[in-house]
Design a protein around this motif. Structure first.
Motif, PDB file in Angstrom:
ATOM      1  N   PRO A 196      21.280   5.478  -1.291  1.00  0.00           N
ATOM      2  CA  PRO A 196      20.784   4.094  -1.238  1.00  0.00           C
ATOM      3  C   PRO A 196      19.814   3.854  -2.394  1.00  0.00           C
ATOM      4  O   PRO A 196      18.596   3.780  -2.216  1.00  0.00           O
ATOM      5  N   THR A 197      20.350   3.726  -3.596  1.00  0.00           N
ATOM      6  CA  THR A 197      19.495   3.637  -4.781  1.00  0.00           C
ATOM      7  C   THR A 197      18.632   2.375  -4.769  1.00  0.00           C
ATOM      8  O   THR A 197      17.549   2.364  -5.355  1.00  0.00           O
ATOM      9  N   PHE A 198      19.109   1.330  -4.111  1.00  0.00           N
ATOM     10  CA  PHE A 198      18.270   0.138  -3.980  1.00  0.00           C
ATOM     11  C   PHE A 198      17.019   0.472  -3.172  1.00  0.00           C
ATOM     12  O   PHE A 198      15.930  -0.045  -3.450  1.00  0.00           O
ATOM     13  N   LEU A 199      17.159   1.355  -2.171  1.00  0.00           N
ATOM     14  CA  LEU A 199      16.016   1.779  -1.361  1.00  0.00           C
ATOM     15  C   LEU A 199      15.085   2.674  -2.175  1.00  0.00           C
ATOM     16  O   LEU A 199      13.859   2.534  -2.099  1.00  0.00           O
ATOM     17  N   TYR A 200      15.666   3.583  -2.956  1.00  0.00           N
ATOM     18  CA  TYR A 200      14.847   4.451  -3.801  1.00  0.00           C
ATOM     19  C   TYR A 200      13.954   3.598  -4.714  1.00  0.00           C
ATOM     20  O   TYR A 200      12.761   3.842  -4.854  1.00  0.00           O
ATOM     21  N   GLU A 201      14.579   2.603  -5.332  1.00  0.00           N
ATOM     22  CA  GLU A 201      13.818   1.789  -6.275  1.00  0.00           C
ATOM     23  C   GLU A 201      12.795   0.915  -5.556  1.00  0.00           C
ATOM     24  O   GLU A 201      11.695   0.694  -6.060  1.00  0.00           O
ATOM     25  N   SER A 202      13.139   0.428  -4.387  1.00  0.00           N
ATOM     26  CA  SER A 202      12.198  -0.383  -3.619  1.00  0.00           C
ATOM     27  C   SER A 202      10.950   0.430  -3.277  1.00  0.00           C
ATOM     28  O   SER A 202       9.813  -0.057  -3.412  1.00  0.00           O
ATOM     29  N   ILE A 203      11.145   1.664  -2.844  1.00  0.00           N
ATOM     30  CA  ILE A 203      10.013   2.532  -2.507  1.00  0.00           C
ATOM     31  C   ILE A 203       9.191   2.849  -3.756  1.00  0.00           C
ATOM     32  O   ILE A 203       7.954   2.823  -3.727  1.00  0.00           O
ATOM     33  N   TRP A 204       9.870   3.146  -4.861  1.00  0.00           N
ATOM     34  CA  TRP A 204       9.165   3.442  -6.115  1.00  0.00           C
ATOM     35  C   TRP A 204       8.356   2.220  -6.565  1.00  0.00           C
ATOM     36  O   TRP A 204       7.191   2.340  -6.948  1.00  0.00           O
ATOM     37  N   ASP A 205       8.970   1.041  -6.518  1.00  0.00           N
ATOM     38  CA  ASP A 205       8.287  -0.177  -6.943  1.00  0.00           C
ATOM     39  C   ASP A 205       7.064  -0.463  -6.076  1.00  0.00           C
ATOM     40  O   ASP A 205       6.017  -0.889  -6.581  1.00  0.00           O
ATOM     41  N   LEU A 206       7.189  -0.228  -4.779  1.00  0.00           N
ATOM     42  CA  LEU A 206       6.050  -0.441  -3.880  1.00  0.00           C
ATOM     43  C   LEU A 206       4.918   0.529  -4.220  1.00  0.00           C
ATOM     44  O   LEU A 206       3.737   0.157  -4.195  1.00  0.00           O
ATOM     45  N   SER A 207       5.277   1.754  -4.568  1.00  0.00           N
ATOM     46  CA  SER A 207       4.265   2.748  -4.965  1.00  0.00           C
ATOM     47  C   SER A 207       3.569   2.319  -6.252  1.00  0.00           C
ATOM     48  O   SER A 207       2.341   2.452  -6.388  1.00  0.00           O
ATOM     49  N   VAL A 208       4.341   1.794  -7.192  1.00  0.00           N
ATOM     50  CA  VAL A 208       3.761   1.304  -8.448  1.00  0.00           C
ATOM     51  C   VAL A 208       2.830   0.127  -8.174  1.00  0.00           C
ATOM     52  O   VAL A 208       1.742   0.026  -8.766  1.00  0.00           O
ATOM     53  N   PHE A 209       3.218  -0.757  -7.269  1.00  0.00           N
ATOM     54  CA  PHE A 209       2.376  -1.903  -6.900  1.00  0.00           C
ATOM     55  C   PHE A 209       1.015  -1.420  -6.375  1.00  0.00           C
ATOM     56  O   PHE A 209      -0.034  -1.926  -6.797  1.00  0.00           O
ATOM     57  N   ILE A 210       1.033  -0.461  -5.473  1.00  0.00           N
ATOM     58  CA  ILE A 210      -0.211   0.068  -4.906  1.00  0.00           C
ATOM     59  C   ILE A 210      -1.077   0.681  -6.008  1.00  0.00           C
ATOM     60  O   ILE A 210      -2.297   0.483  -6.055  1.00  0.00           O
ATOM     61  N   PHE A 211      -0.440   1.419  -6.923  1.00  0.00           N
ATOM     62  CA  PHE A 211      -1.172   2.036  -8.029  1.00  0.00           C
ATOM     63  C   PHE A 211      -1.797   0.977  -8.935  1.00  0.00           C
ATOM     64  O   PHE A 211      -2.968   1.096  -9.342  1.00  0.00           O
ATOM     65  N   LEU A 212      -1.055  -0.081  -9.256  1.00  0.00           N
ATOM     66  CA  LEU A 212      -1.580  -1.133 -10.133  1.00  0.00           C
ATOM     67  C   LEU A 212      -2.734  -1.890  -9.475  1.00  0.00           C
ATOM     68  O   LEU A 212      -3.694  -2.278 -10.156  1.00  0.00           O
ATOM     69  N   MET A 213      -2.639  -2.094  -8.157  1.00  0.00           N
ATOM     70  CA  MET A 213      -3.724  -2.774  -7.442  1.00  0.00           C
ATOM     71  C   MET A 213      -5.010  -1.952  -7.506  1.00  0.00           C
ATOM     72  O   MET A 213      -6.113  -2.504  -7.516  1.00  0.00           O
TER      73      MET A 213
END
Length: 248
Positions: free
Chosen positions: A165-182
């Motif tokens: 589920p590569t869409f899920l992999y990327e969604s999780i990665w993007d959410l992690s990046v969001f938390i890091f940027l915040m």
């Protein structure tokens, strides 16, 4: 393994109008990202109305850019099916095309308004990556952006087989990046532009590795376009941070 029931891409119909889940998810991503960006505008002493003016212009241009980018690399199909070029509700929006459109819009807008470009893209960066995290679930609804077959326990049953589920992999990665940027945007030693450039690098890093698992990559000969662009963006953004810090 997960075997979800098929979800109808059409959420509901109003007379002859069909409202697709893809559109609802994308609209939700834009709305939530906008709320966060407007709050960040106030924190950084930028009139929220100014940022809202930019968004009103940038969103349609980004959608056109995302679709144009996708169509260019799938021209063999679209040259024979011209009517499908506008069918964005079926998927086919490339994030790199959206970024090109949004960045060019921001450059022109800030020049006209006399606003610092780096300041406004720093405000936008967390919202962009959060929107991408949410938007990937539109790919799930449309049964696209999935990977090769797998026997891993989290494989999803898509298109007749259990797949990454590569869409899920990327969604999780993007959410992690969001938390890091915040977290990053509140650091005292961060200079204007570095939140945005860090977004570019971290997103591209995840996309490079996830892309190799996908079955629907846009190709340029034998190369996956997203991987090539990701490498260029990582090098470019990293070099720009280094150059700007040394110049300062």
């Amino acid at each position: 393994m997960l075997k979800p029931d098929y979800i109808d891409p059409v959420a509901f119909e109003i007379g002859p109008l069909s409202v697709h889940w893809y559109g609802i998810i994308m609209a939700s991503a834009i709305f939530l990202g906008l709320i966060i960006a407007l709050k960040e505008s106030k924190r950084r002493n930028l009139n929220p109305d100014t940022f809202l003016d930019l968004i009103i212009i940038a969103i349609p241009i980004s959608i056109v850019g995302a679709r144009t980018y996708y169509v260019i690399f799938q021209w063999d199909y679209y040259s024979q099916n011209i009517q499908d070029i506008i069918a964005v509700w079926e998927g086919g929006l490339a994030i790199h095309g959206a970024l090109i459109g949004a960045t060019l819009t921001a450059i022109i807008f800030t020049k006209i308004k006399g606003i610092k470009f780096w300041k406004i893209v720093d405000i936008a960066a967390p919202s962009l990556i959060l929107g991408q995290a949410i938007g990937r679930w539109g790919n799930f609804i449309n049964q696209e952006a999935y990977g090769y077959k797998t026997d891993l326990p989290w494989g999803m049953y898509i298109n007749g087989a259990y797949r990454h589920p590569t869409f899920l992999y990327e969604s999780i990665w993007d959410l992690s990046v969001f938390i890091f940027l915040m977290w990053l945007k509140k650091r005292d030693n961060i200079k204007n532009g570095e939140v945005f450039l860090t977004y570019i690098m971290t997103y591209s890093l995840g996309r490079f590795f996830i892309e190799r698992l996908r079955t629907d990559s846009l190709m340029l000969g034998s190369l996956r376009v997203a991987q090539v662009i990701s490498i260029l963006l990582i090098i470019g953004a990293g070099s720009l941070i280094y150059w700007r810090r040394n110049k300062a």
